[in-house]
Each structure stands twice: as C-alpha cells, then as structure tokens.
Write an enzyme that holds these catalytic residues in place. Sequence first.
Site, PDB file in Angstrom:
ATOM      1  N   ASP A  51       0.202   2.090  -5.381  1.00 50.76           N
ATOM      2  CA  ASP A  51      -0.684   0.304  -5.143  1.00 50.76           C
ATOM      3  C   ASP A  51      -0.545   0.590  -3.680  1.00 50.76           C
ATOM      4  O   ASP A  51      -0.914  -0.725  -2.653  1.00 50.76           O
ATOM      5  CB  ASP A  51       0.323  -1.194  -5.147  1.00 50.76           C
ATOM      6  CG  ASP A  51       1.781  -1.023  -4.519  1.00 50.76           C
ATOM      7  OD1 ASP A  51       2.378   0.035  -4.289  1.00 50.76           O
ATOM      8  OD2 ASP A  51       2.555  -2.024  -4.473  1.00 50.76           O
ATOM      9  N   GLU A  52      -0.258   1.695  -3.127  1.00 48.61           N
ATOM     10  CA  GLU A  52      -0.922   1.611  -1.947  1.00 48.61           C
ATOM     11  C   GLU A  52      -1.242   3.303  -1.630  1.00 48.61           C
ATOM     12  O   GLU A  52      -0.194   4.087  -1.833  1.00 48.61           O
ATOM     13  CB  GLU A  52       0.551   1.438  -0.336  1.00 48.61           C
ATOM     14  CG  GLU A  52       1.787   1.611  -0.455  1.00 48.61           C
ATOM     15  CD  GLU A  52       2.836   1.028   0.241  1.00 48.61           C
ATOM     16  OE1 GLU A  52       1.851   1.157   1.258  1.00 48.61           O
ATOM     17  OE2 GLU A  52       4.190   1.328  -0.268  1.00 48.61           O
TER      18      GLU A  52
END
Length: 364
Positions: free
Chosen positions: A104-105
Amino acid sequence: MKLRKIIHVDMDAFYASVEQLDDPELRGKAIAVGGGSKRGVVAAASYEARKFGVKSAMSGALAHKLCPQLIFVKTNFDRYREISQRIRKIFFEYTDLVEPLSLDEAYLDVTENKKGNPSATLIAKEIREKIKEKTGLNASAGISINKFVAKIASDYNKPNGQKTVHPEEVEDFIQALEIRKFHGVGKVTATKMYSLGIFTGADLKGKSLAFLQENFGKSGPYYYNTVRGIHLSEVKPNRIRKSLGAERTFLENISSEIFMLERLEHIAEEIERRLKKSQVAGKTITLKIKYSDFSLQTRSKTLSYYIASKELILETAKELLYQEKMKNSVRLLGISLSNLNTEDRTKKQSEEPEEVYVQMKFDF
C-alpha cells in the site's frame, strides 16, 4: 548534485478500504481486518474504527473493547495484491524509479519523468486522481527532496490529501518535528533522547556530530545529516531483500517442546517456500520467542554456508530452541533468515561514491 523530486504515495487504510469497496454493507462502519479472537491481531482499521483508538498491530480483544460495534473481516491478500499491482501500473506511467515499501505504499522519483511534467506536486495530484478513477480507493501523498521528508509529509493531510515540502522549507519542517517522527527512533532511543534534552528536530540540530556519535554510535551521523535535510538514499526500483521470515501466534500458550517443534516445522516450510520464490538463501538463522508474559527473546546462529531448505532451517532452529531452558510458556514462535546471498549487491552499491548535497531552488 541536482535535487531530487520524490513522492511518497500511501494508500488510506488500504486493507480496510478494499473490504469496504468490495462490500457496500461495510461502508461507513467501523471495521478491522484481521482476527477478532482472543489471540487475533488487527492488520488494518478503517477510519471509522480509528476514531475509537483501534489501530494496526493491536490485539483483537483490545480493539473490540475500545469499539464494541467493531466488525472484523478476514484478510484477503490475493485481493490486496491484485489492486496493489493495478496501482503500481499507474506509478510506472510516470517513472520507472518506483520503490514499493509494501502493498500500500511506494516511493517515486519523478525528477525526470515520462510525462515531462516539472511539478512533482501536480504529478502526485494526477496519480491520486488516477488511482481513485481506476480502483475507487483514496491515496495520500507527500512530496519533497528526499524520501525521509516525503514519507513524513504524506501523513499530514490524510486521508485523501497531499503535502509538499519545498526545498527551502525542508530544514524548518524537520526542526519542528517531534523526535519520535525520525526513522529509527523507537521507544528506547526516544527515552534516551529525552534524557539528553532532545525533544524536537530543533533540539537534535543543536547537538554536535561528536555528541551524537558519542551517545548514539553509528546512528549519530545519520541523525546529524537527516535533521539538516541531508538524506541521500535513492529510490531503488529493485530493493534488495536483507531478511526473510515467518512467525505464528498461538491460540493457547504452549509449554511442550514437542508442540513447539511441530510449529517450527510448519514455519520452516513457509520460509522454504518464500526462499524458493525469491530465489535466495541465507547464513544467519534467528529464532524469535515471545513468552506468555509478552517478554521477547531472540537467539541467532550464523553458519559458514548458505541454506534454503526446510530441513537445514529446522535443524538450526531446533538447536536454538534447546540452547537454553524456556523461562515460561510461549505465545509466539518465529524464524527468520538473514545474511542473504543478495547482500553482495548491496555492498557493491554502498561502495559507490556519494554525491555532494547542494541546497538549491527549482520548480517543485
């Protein structure tokens, strides 16, 4: 050296947001992804749940106590990976210099980008809009001259926002930070810094390099440079893995070594599978033991040769298990393999000469 334009993109409550996306009945409700059982752990919490203090890595029991109406949803990593891959395709439309940190990043270096857009701020806005359009999910972003500042900035206007820290603003931004915001400053280091009168970036900047080296050893130069906006770590598209491991938390505490060996065998199988998938091997085996009183112990052994097989991993883990008597019943066991055969490449990269940092203004 020409200053870089770095974007840190961070999906908002990613796992929980995916679940709410897939199930309209969950939207607007307090949900936690993970286990809600006595030994369950929260992997992610929706913003509705966070208002009650629920957060990742919290026990399911405590999360439910804080938020009685909390809805627990099982993790679905295949789905999270699927969406993560779609998001990364968007990143690659802008630059090949993409360094994923997790599903997610990621960091993006857009100093020179495929769109020819001189504004990293506008690129970040465009990427966030495209993620929303393609996935239905919100992302936040931080934009600055290095990874350290960009990552911190991405947290400022969450959810669904972004913050740019311009080159001339970097030092003031860092000096205003609480010391716990600095990467590498955990509870123990923070307590030590507090005892030395260091509470903010400004306090840290007031300390000499000699002082920081004397009190923090090899980390001293890192703190000295970072607080001055000097952070030369590049965005690495192919991050070299330094360790690989797996662990298990048990529904009930175990004290029988036979049961422990059975659990370790399953863990070793999982590690072997991951090693084969990553095509790596390692020399250092570390056994992690968390006791029923939550105290943590690690035991390590470094071999003279690389291993990747379940049998050899388990053999060494057994040796470490029997190294000393257990002081209590056990709630978690883990095995990790480090000193991997990827680290020669890391060493080679670290030997390349560093460029000199020069502060300058340019379109951001």
